[in-house]
Design a protein around this motif. Structure first.
Motif, PDB file in Angstrom:
ATOM      1  N   ASP A 180       0.803  -1.216   0.000  1.00 20.41           N
ATOM      2  CA  ASP A 180       0.000   0.000   0.000  1.00 20.41           C
ATOM      3  C   ASP A 180       0.839   1.270   0.000  1.00 20.41           C
ATOM      4  OD1 ASP A 180      -2.332  -1.500   0.006  1.00 20.41           O
ATOM      5  OD2 ASP A 180      -2.445  -1.546   2.200  1.00 20.41           O
ATOM      6  N   THR A 203       0.438  -0.234 -13.999  1.00 21.18           N
ATOM      7  CA  THR A 203      -0.100   1.063 -13.618  1.00 21.18           C
ATOM      8  C   THR A 203      -0.682   0.920 -12.215  1.00 21.18           C
ATOM      9  OG1 THR A 203      -2.330   0.592 -14.431  1.00 21.18           O
ATOM     10  CG2 THR A 203      -0.746   1.495 -16.030  1.00 21.18           C
ATOM     11  N   SER A 204      -0.992   2.048 -11.594  1.00 21.23           N
ATOM     12  CA  SER A 204      -1.599   1.992 -10.256  1.00 21.23           C
ATOM     13  C   SER A 204      -2.915   1.241 -10.293  1.00 21.23           C
ATOM     14  CB  SER A 204      -1.808   3.408  -9.714  1.00 21.23           C
ATOM     15  OG  SER A 204      -0.575   4.030  -9.465  1.00 21.23           O
ATOM     16  N   GLU A 205      -3.684   1.418 -11.367  1.00 21.37           N
ATOM     17  CA  GLU A 205      -4.974   0.745 -11.478  1.00 21.37           C
ATOM     18  C   GLU A 205      -4.779  -0.759 -11.647  1.00 21.37           C
ATOM     19  OE1 GLU A 205      -8.949   0.530 -11.132  1.00 21.37           O
ATOM     20  OE2 GLU A 205      -7.745   2.366 -10.923  1.00 21.37           O
ATOM     21  N   LEU A 207      -2.297  -2.481 -10.626  1.00 27.11           N
ATOM     22  CA  LEU A 207      -1.707  -3.029  -9.409  1.00 27.11           C
ATOM     23  C   LEU A 207      -2.789  -3.496  -8.428  1.00 27.11           C
ATOM     24  CD1 LEU A 207       1.139  -3.476  -8.210  1.00 27.11           C
ATOM     25  CD2 LEU A 207       0.898  -1.274  -7.055  1.00 27.11           C
ATOM     26  N   LYS A 208      -3.925  -2.835  -8.450  1.00 25.33           N
ATOM     27  CA  LYS A 208      -5.013  -3.193  -7.530  1.00 25.33           C
ATOM     28  C   LYS A 208      -5.492  -4.629  -7.755  1.00 25.33           C
ATOM     29  CE  LYS A 208      -6.774   1.566  -7.292  1.00 25.33           C
ATOM     30  NZ  LYS A 208      -7.911   2.458  -7.641  1.00 25.33           N
ATOM     31  N   SER A 216       5.576  -3.668  -8.857  1.00 25.61           N
ATOM     32  CA  SER A 216       5.369  -2.264  -8.490  1.00 25.61           C
ATOM     33  C   SER A 216       4.653  -1.512  -9.607  1.00 25.61           C
ATOM     34  CB  SER A 216       6.720  -1.584  -8.223  1.00 25.61           C
ATOM     35  OG  SER A 216       7.466  -2.245  -7.240  1.00 25.61           O
ATOM     36  N   SER A 217       4.252  -0.287  -9.279  1.00 24.95           N
ATOM     37  CA  SER A 217       3.635   0.607 -10.258  1.00 24.95           C
ATOM     38  C   SER A 217       4.626   1.698 -10.652  1.00 24.95           C
ATOM     39  CB  SER A 217       2.379   1.257  -9.678  1.00 24.95           C
ATOM     40  OG  SER A 217       2.733   2.172  -8.648  1.00 24.95           O
ATOM     41  N   GLU A 219       4.106   4.873 -10.429  1.00 24.75           N
ATOM     42  CA  GLU A 219       4.087   5.894  -9.379  1.00 24.75           C
ATOM     43  C   GLU A 219       4.966   5.506  -8.200  1.00 24.75           C
ATOM     44  OE1 GLU A 219       0.715   6.470 -12.056  1.00 24.75           O
ATOM     45  OE2 GLU A 219       1.477   4.700 -10.981  1.00 24.75           O
ATOM     46  N   GLN A 220       4.979   4.232  -7.861  1.00 28.51           N
ATOM     47  CA  GLN A 220       5.821   3.785  -6.751  1.00 28.51           C
ATOM     48  C   GLN A 220       7.302   3.899  -7.094  1.00 28.51           C
ATOM     49  OE1 GLN A 220       4.100  -0.117  -6.188  1.00 28.51           O
ATOM     50  NE2 GLN A 220       2.953   0.547  -4.381  1.00 28.51           N
TER      51      GLN A 220
END
Length: 272
Positions: A180, A203-205, A207-208, A216-217, A219-220
């Protein structure tokens, strides 16, 4: 130091006209030090071309170290096609360092994927001499260079590498799931590196829906670079579903937030 990418893809190699710019081979990096010595990280399918290039340059070095982040298929599957391993005058040092490595028999990992059921040539018939080095240590000095590793969150375990030589440093963090929030120990490990090579398969989406898959994404990866104060970020381990158009678009988005960021392309070379 120079780092050259021979494989930038994660999970499985891809071969398609839409994947030519960023490449389709799985992970393998060649490190060339200022003194000309070469070392390798991981042996995905990209190590085949790496071996061809070593033969062309007529490397005088008689021993090679191949450090492994971990042993999932996409990081070892190119080894049976690595030309230098068929050279009877070459010593190949297979290195797995790091405390708490969950490996019972390092040699068996490579023998296993070359059993007759899977491959026509057994490991011990390749020709080179192999040393299998499982070191229960997170730090090592190798031919004058400092090598450190950190245990990462990934199914089956993986280890990030930090290599420092002649006052320059780079970090290689692939197959890493932060969860998280970005892991502070990874940020500390990457502090002030000249180059951070960090995976971002999703992507962050995405990754969910891939929690627990060990990745990882974008953004991370950027957040680690920002918080660690690294000079340059290189994003790698591209998902096999992400074609050139997708990655080009994502690269531009990432550069808006972190200008000194580039997505790894096959045969790209970074001078550190």
């Amino acid at each position: 130091m120079k780092v050259k990418f021979y494989g930038t893809r994660g999970s499985i190699p891809v071969c398609n006209r839409d994947f030519l710019e960023f490449g389709g081979n799985t992970t393998s990096l060649m490190i060339t030090r200022d003194n000309g010595r070469v070392a390798i990280l991981d042996a995905g399918t990209g190590i085949r071309q790496l071996g061809i290039d070593l033969a062309k340059k007529k490397l005088h070095q008689k021993d090679l170290f191949i450090g492994f982040t971990h042993f999932h298929w996409d990081h070892i599957q190119g080894f049976p096609f690595f030309g230098s391993a068929y050279n009877p005058n070459m010593i190949i040092n297979i290195l797995a360092m790091g405390k708490d490595r969950e490996i019972n028999d390092l040699e068996e990992i490579f023998k296993g994927q070359m059993k007759p059921e899977y491959f026509p040539v057994p490991l011990l018939s390749m020709g080179a001499k192999f040393n299998f080095l499982k070191l229960n240590s997170n730090e090592l000095t190798l031919n004058g260079a400092s090598v450190r590793v950190i245990k990462q969150n990934h199914p089956g375990g993986s280890y990030g590498y930090r290599i420092e030589d002649n006052g320059k440093s780079f970090v290689f963090c692939t197959d890493l799931e932060h969860g998280d929030s970005v892991l502070p120990e990874i940020v500390d490990f990457c502090k002030n590196a000249d180059v951070l090579i960090h995976e971002a398969q999703y992507t962050s989406e995405q990754l969910k829906s891939h929690a627990g898959w060990g990745h990882s994404s974008y953004e991370q990866a950027i957040e680690v670079a920002e918080r660690a104060g690294v000079k340059q970020l290189v994003i790698t381990h591209h998902d096999p579903e992400h074609n050139d158009a997708f990655l080009t678009k994502r690269e531009k988005e990432c550069q808006k937030r972190y200008p000194n960021c580039v997505f790894a392309r096959e045969l790209m070379e970074i001078v550190i």
